[in-house]
Design a protein around this motif. Structure first.
Motif, PDB file in Angstrom:
ATOM      1  N   LYS A   5      34.986  44.052  30.477  1.00 40.76           N
ATOM      2  CA  LYS A   5      33.643  43.616  30.866  1.00 40.76           C
ATOM      3  C   LYS A   5      32.713  44.819  30.958  1.00 40.76           C
ATOM      4  O   LYS A   5      33.065  45.846  31.535  1.00 40.76           O
ATOM      5  N   ILE A   7      29.412  46.697  32.391  1.00 47.72           N
ATOM      6  CA  ILE A   7      28.759  46.659  33.706  1.00 47.72           C
ATOM      7  C   ILE A   7      27.623  47.667  33.723  1.00 47.72           C
ATOM      8  O   ILE A   7      27.789  48.811  33.322  1.00 47.72           O
ATOM      9  N   ILE A  47      30.758  51.641  36.210  1.00 53.52           N
ATOM     10  CA  ILE A  47      29.418  51.407  35.681  1.00 53.52           C
ATOM     11  C   ILE A  47      29.282  52.084  34.322  1.00 53.52           C
ATOM     12  O   ILE A  47      29.590  53.268  34.177  1.00 53.52           O
ATOM     13  N   GLN A 114      24.856  42.387  28.995  1.00 52.67           N
ATOM     14  CA  GLN A 114      25.990  42.974  29.696  1.00 52.67           C
ATOM     15  C   GLN A 114      26.669  41.844  30.446  1.00 52.67           C
ATOM     16  O   GLN A 114      26.090  40.791  30.674  1.00 52.67           O
ATOM     17  N   ASP A 115      27.910  42.077  30.847  1.00 57.40           N
ATOM     18  CA  ASP A 115      28.638  41.043  31.575  1.00 57.40           C
ATOM     19  C   ASP A 115      28.290  41.016  33.062  1.00 57.40           C
ATOM     20  O   ASP A 115      28.219  39.948  33.656  1.00 57.40           O
ATOM     21  N   TYR A 116      28.081  42.181  33.652  1.00 58.26           N
ATOM     22  CA  TYR A 116      27.817  42.259  35.090  1.00 58.26           C
ATOM     23  C   TYR A 116      26.654  43.196  35.374  1.00 58.26           C
ATOM     24  O   TYR A 116      26.486  44.216  34.741  1.00 58.26           O
ATOM     25  N   LEU A 136      32.999  46.028  42.522  1.00 54.65           N
ATOM     26  CA  LEU A 136      33.006  45.575  41.131  1.00 54.65           C
ATOM     27  C   LEU A 136      34.385  45.063  40.723  1.00 54.65           C
ATOM     28  O   LEU A 136      34.488  44.040  40.045  1.00 54.65           O
ATOM     29  N   VAL A 140      34.843  41.231  39.443  1.00 56.38           N
ATOM     30  CA  VAL A 140      35.348  40.911  38.104  1.00 56.38           C
ATOM     31  C   VAL A 140      36.691  40.185  38.192  1.00 56.38           C
ATOM     32  O   VAL A 140      36.934  39.237  37.445  1.00 56.38           O
TER      33      VAL A 140
END
Length: 157
Positions: A5, A7, A47, A114-116, A136, A140
């Motif tokens: 993912k 982030i 990140i 982005q996913d997150y 995070l 996730v």
């Protein structure tokens, strides 16, 4: 990237505070409010990118100076920092963070996804070690959203 993912962190950074002029650049210890938040984003191992939503072009120069002075000397990864120019009407004394985030998402997601998303507010710079990465990972792995809060005891005399 965590578990496949992507982030990114958004740091809203409006610089015309009327209640405390220059608030973003007030020092707490060795760094300013904004620098503490930037430091935490760079320190995160999860990140991928940092995006700053601001109305102040000087912040971009300040970030480069901070990256050269602090981030590189600490051996932290040199992450990409992108900027979203926040319009004047979203920088008034009554502007809400939610309005700035909506603008940011509309601008940013118009050309990438982005996913997150993690919101890091510079006016709340105190984060204990690895808080961002632990949150995070939990989000996730187990949740679709997460917020951190801190309990405070108010003493009146």
């Amino acid at each position: 990237m965590y578990n496949g993912k992507s982030i990114f962190a958004c740091i809203p950074a409006k610089t015309n505070s009327q209640g405390l002029p220059g608030k973003m650049f007030k020092k707490i210890g060795r760094y300013t409010l904004f620098e503490w938040t930037l430091y935490a984003a760079f320190k995160s191992e999860i990140i991928d990118e940092i995006v700053v939503s601001t109305n102040d072009l000087q912040i971009e120069k300040d970030i480069e100076i901070f990256k050269n002075r602090v981030i590189s000397s600490l051996g932290l990864p040199n992450k990409k920092v992108l900027f979203v120019n926040r319009p004047k009407e979203l920088c008034t004394p009554t502007s809400k963070t939610e309005e700035a985030m909506t603008h940011f998402l509309n601008e940013y997601f118009s050309y990438r996804s982005q996913d997150y998303l993690i919101l890091l507010q510079a006016t709340s710079p105190i984060r204990w070690n690895n808080l961002i990465d632990k949150c995070l990972e939990a989000c996730v792995d187990r949740y679709d959203s997460l917020i951190t809060v801190e309990k405070h005891t108010i003493i009146t005399y």
